[in-house]
Design a protein around this motif. Structure first.
Motif, PDB file in Angstrom:
ATOM      1  N   GLY A  35       0.843   3.978  -2.845  1.00  0.00           N
ATOM      2  CA  GLY A  35       0.518   5.353  -2.485  1.00  0.00           C
ATOM      3  C   GLY A  35       1.619   6.319  -2.872  1.00  0.00           C
ATOM      4  O   GLY A  35       1.359   7.429  -3.363  1.00  0.00           O
TER       5      GLY A  35
ATOM      6  N   TRP B 225      -7.665  17.539  -1.010  1.00  0.00           N
ATOM      7  CA  TRP B 225      -8.506  16.347  -1.097  1.00  0.00           C
ATOM      8  C   TRP B 225      -9.495  16.532  -2.246  1.00  0.00           C
ATOM      9  O   TRP B 225     -10.579  17.052  -2.074  1.00  0.00           O
ATOM     10  CB  TRP B 225      -9.242  16.131   0.217  1.00  0.00           C
ATOM     11  CG  TRP B 225      -8.315  15.794   1.343  1.00  0.00           C
ATOM     12  CD1 TRP B 225      -7.842  16.633   2.285  1.00  0.00           C
ATOM     13  CD2 TRP B 225      -7.731  14.519   1.620  1.00  0.00           C
ATOM     14  NE1 TRP B 225      -6.995  15.974   3.142  1.00  0.00           N
ATOM     15  CE2 TRP B 225      -6.907  14.670   2.756  1.00  0.00           C
ATOM     16  CE3 TRP B 225      -7.811  13.262   1.007  1.00  0.00           C
ATOM     17  CZ2 TRP B 225      -6.181  13.618   3.301  1.00  0.00           C
ATOM     18  CZ3 TRP B 225      -7.096  12.220   1.561  1.00  0.00           C
ATOM     19  CH2 TRP B 225      -6.291  12.403   2.688  1.00  0.00           C
TER      20      TRP B 225
ATOM     21  N   THR C 182      -8.246  12.092  -5.687  1.00  0.00           N
ATOM     22  CA  THR C 182      -7.378  11.588  -4.618  1.00  0.00           C
ATOM     23  C   THR C 182      -8.115  10.594  -3.737  1.00  0.00           C
ATOM     24  O   THR C 182      -7.572   9.543  -3.374  1.00  0.00           O
ATOM     25  CB  THR C 182      -6.879  12.762  -3.755  1.00  0.00           C
ATOM     26  OG1 THR C 182      -6.389  13.776  -4.608  1.00  0.00           O
ATOM     27  CG2 THR C 182      -5.786  12.311  -2.823  1.00  0.00           C
ATOM     28  N   LEU C 183      -9.365  10.920  -3.415  1.00  0.00           N
ATOM     29  CA  LEU C 183     -10.136  10.013  -2.553  1.00  0.00           C
ATOM     30  C   LEU C 183     -10.387   8.672  -3.246  1.00  0.00           C
ATOM     31  O   LEU C 183     -10.298   7.615  -2.618  1.00  0.00           O
ATOM     32  CB  LEU C 183     -11.461  10.680  -2.172  1.00  0.00           C
ATOM     33  CG  LEU C 183     -11.328  11.861  -1.217  1.00  0.00           C
ATOM     34  CD1 LEU C 183     -12.675  12.532  -1.008  1.00  0.00           C
ATOM     35  CD2 LEU C 183     -10.773  11.398   0.118  1.00  0.00           C
TER      36      LEU C 183
ATOM     37  N   THR D 169       1.506   6.902  -6.633  1.00  0.00           N
ATOM     38  CA  THR D 169       0.283   7.454  -7.229  1.00  0.00           C
ATOM     39  C   THR D 169      -0.169   8.737  -6.532  1.00  0.00           C
ATOM     40  O   THR D 169      -0.242   9.793  -7.151  1.00  0.00           O
ATOM     41  CB  THR D 169      -0.858   6.418  -7.171  1.00  0.00           C
ATOM     42  OG1 THR D 169      -0.970   5.930  -5.838  1.00  0.00           O
ATOM     43  CG2 THR D 169      -0.608   5.272  -8.099  1.00  0.00           C
ATOM     44  N   VAL D 170      -0.457   8.656  -5.241  1.00  0.00           N
ATOM     45  CA  VAL D 170      -0.987   9.839  -4.548  1.00  0.00           C
ATOM     46  C   VAL D 170       0.091  10.898  -4.388  1.00  0.00           C
ATOM     47  O   VAL D 170      -0.119  12.082  -4.683  1.00  0.00           O
ATOM     48  CB  VAL D 170      -1.566   9.435  -3.175  1.00  0.00           C
ATOM     49  CG1 VAL D 170      -2.079  10.669  -2.448  1.00  0.00           C
ATOM     50  CG2 VAL D 170      -2.688   8.436  -3.358  1.00  0.00           C
TER      51      VAL D 170
ATOM     52  N   GLY E 120       0.816  -1.221   0.000  1.00  0.00           N
ATOM     53  CA  GLY E 120       0.000   0.000   0.000  1.00  0.00           C
ATOM     54  C   GLY E 120       0.839   1.254   0.000  1.00  0.00           C
ATOM     55  O   GLY E 120       0.536   2.224  -0.708  1.00  0.00           O
TER      56      GLY E 120
ATOM     57  N   ILE F 274      -7.184   6.697  -3.121  1.00  0.00           N
ATOM     58  CA  ILE F 274      -6.958   6.104  -1.799  1.00  0.00           C
ATOM     59  C   ILE F 274      -7.895   4.909  -1.590  1.00  0.00           C
ATOM     60  O   ILE F 274      -7.500   3.867  -1.053  1.00  0.00           O
ATOM     61  CB  ILE F 274      -7.161   7.170  -0.703  1.00  0.00           C
ATOM     62  CG1 ILE F 274      -6.038   8.202  -0.791  1.00  0.00           C
ATOM     63  CG2 ILE F 274      -7.164   6.542   0.683  1.00  0.00           C
ATOM     64  CD1 ILE F 274      -6.228   9.398   0.121  1.00  0.00           C
TER      65      ILE F 274
ATOM     66  N   ILE G 140      -6.474   1.960  -3.452  1.00  0.00           N
ATOM     67  CA  ILE G 140      -5.331   1.364  -2.744  1.00  0.00           C
ATOM     68  C   ILE G 140      -5.815   0.555  -1.540  1.00  0.00           C
ATOM     69  O   ILE G 140      -5.322  -0.552  -1.275  1.00  0.00           O
ATOM     70  CB  ILE G 140      -4.340   2.470  -2.325  1.00  0.00           C
ATOM     71  CG1 ILE G 140      -3.691   3.074  -3.562  1.00  0.00           C
ATOM     72  CG2 ILE G 140      -3.264   1.918  -1.397  1.00  0.00           C
ATOM     73  CD1 ILE G 140      -2.853   4.293  -3.282  1.00  0.00           C
ATOM     74  N   CYS G 141      -6.796   1.093  -0.808  1.00  0.00           N
ATOM     75  CA  CYS G 141      -7.321   0.362   0.350  1.00  0.00           C
ATOM     76  C   CYS G 141      -8.021  -0.927  -0.084  1.00  0.00           C
ATOM     77  O   CYS G 141      -7.865  -1.979   0.555  1.00  0.00           O
ATOM     78  CB  CYS G 141      -8.285   1.246   1.135  1.00  0.00           C
ATOM     79  SG  CYS G 141      -7.488   2.597   1.988  1.00  0.00           S
TER      80      CYS G 141
END
Lengths: 181, 103
Positions: free
Chosen positions: A102, B3, B7-8, A105-106, A98, B11, B14-15
């Motif tokens: 992250g 945010w 982006t959300l 990407t983020v 993760g 995320i 990824i989660c």
């Protein structure tokens, strides 16, 4: 918009986690259906209306029915407690994966290097699917037929060769022994 | 970091990948393994649609997402059929039972 997307993403992750934590397979399948429905809602908000409809009907509908069918045939077995690999190692691997995802990407450390490979083309889905991605459609058709044939083969084999001998089989064996004597 | 919806969603992807990967690592039940695979497929589905939106090629991303849905469904169908067969032959859905298949 941001708030709704955030809530949907959080709810989808919670549903997915509950699907894995559930004690019974049937409950797990229902949580997975909830995840599919939330993902479909997210896709709709992202502008992919056709994909959202397909995901809702196939992912939340057909796949859930298949799960319920399989569980009703095979039985809802009590699920395992022990794991394949140690739990701390699994958690560490997931956190590492993760963080890597992250970071790339983020955080976008290579944001300057990531560029669109071609000029943006806002073609509709049907045009792309039939004119530019015709081979994908053929592969999808082959996949569907291959999957159906595979399932038919798997289930037909079990119908011909029952493993458990019933009481009649025992009587038949006994009769054959008596005839030999 | 601001945010944004992008982006959300990222995320969330990824989660979801993390949850699916974790389930795939720790579970020994065939049904749970298929559930974990489905979660991984859903994360990939959102990622492709999002990548298409970011790149400006929404049709390409959605066409690939359609392929992912079909492939994911076939994986579930064949996997569940295999799970039923394993349950009938070995009496359990524990993947340890499949170690008998080793040469």
């Amino acid at each position: 918009m941001t708030f709704i997307v955030g809530v949907l993403a959080l709810a989808a992750v919670v549903c997915a986690a509950m699907a894995l934590r559930a004690g019974k397979a049937l409950v797990s399948a229902l949580w997975l259906a909830g995840t599919s429905a939330l993902v479909a809602f997210m896709l709709y908000l992202m502008g992919a209306h056709e994909i959202a409809v397909v995901e809702l009907s196939v992912g939340a509908g057909l796949v859930t029915i298949l799960f319920v069918f399989a569980i009703s045939v095979a039985g809802d077995e009590a699920l395992d407690v022990r794991t394949v690999i140690p739990r701390p190692l699994a958690i560490g691997l997931v956190i590492a994966a993760g963080l890597l995802l992250g970071w790339f990407t983020v955080a976008q450390p290579m944001a300057g290097l990531i560029q669109p490979i071609a000029a943006p083309v806002a073609a509709p889905l049907a045009d792309v699917l039939w004119n530019q991605r015709g081979l994908d459609v053929l592969v999808q058709i082959v996949l569907i037929f291959g999957g159906v044939l595979g399932v038919i083969g798997l289930l037909a084999d079990s119908a011909e060769k029952p493993d458990v001998k019933g009481p009649e089989a025992g009587v038949r064996d006994q009769t054959a022994e008596e005839v030999q004597l | 970091m601001t945010w944004t919806p992008l982006t959300l969603v990222l995320i969330g992807v990824i989660c979801l990948l993390g949850v699916g990967f974790y389930g795939l690592l720790i579970s020994r039940n065939l049904i749970k393994i298929i559930v974990a695979l489905q979660i991984l497929g859903k994360a990939a589905l959102i990622a492709f649609v999002m990548a298409g939106n970011v790149n400006g090629q929404t049709g390409q991303g959605q066409a690939l997402a359609m392929t992912i849905i079909v492939a994911d469904t076939i994986v579930a169908v064949v996997g569940l059929a295999l799970a039923v067969q394993v349950r009938r032959r070995f009496g359990t859905m524990d993947i340890k039972a499949l170690s008998n298949l080793k040469g």
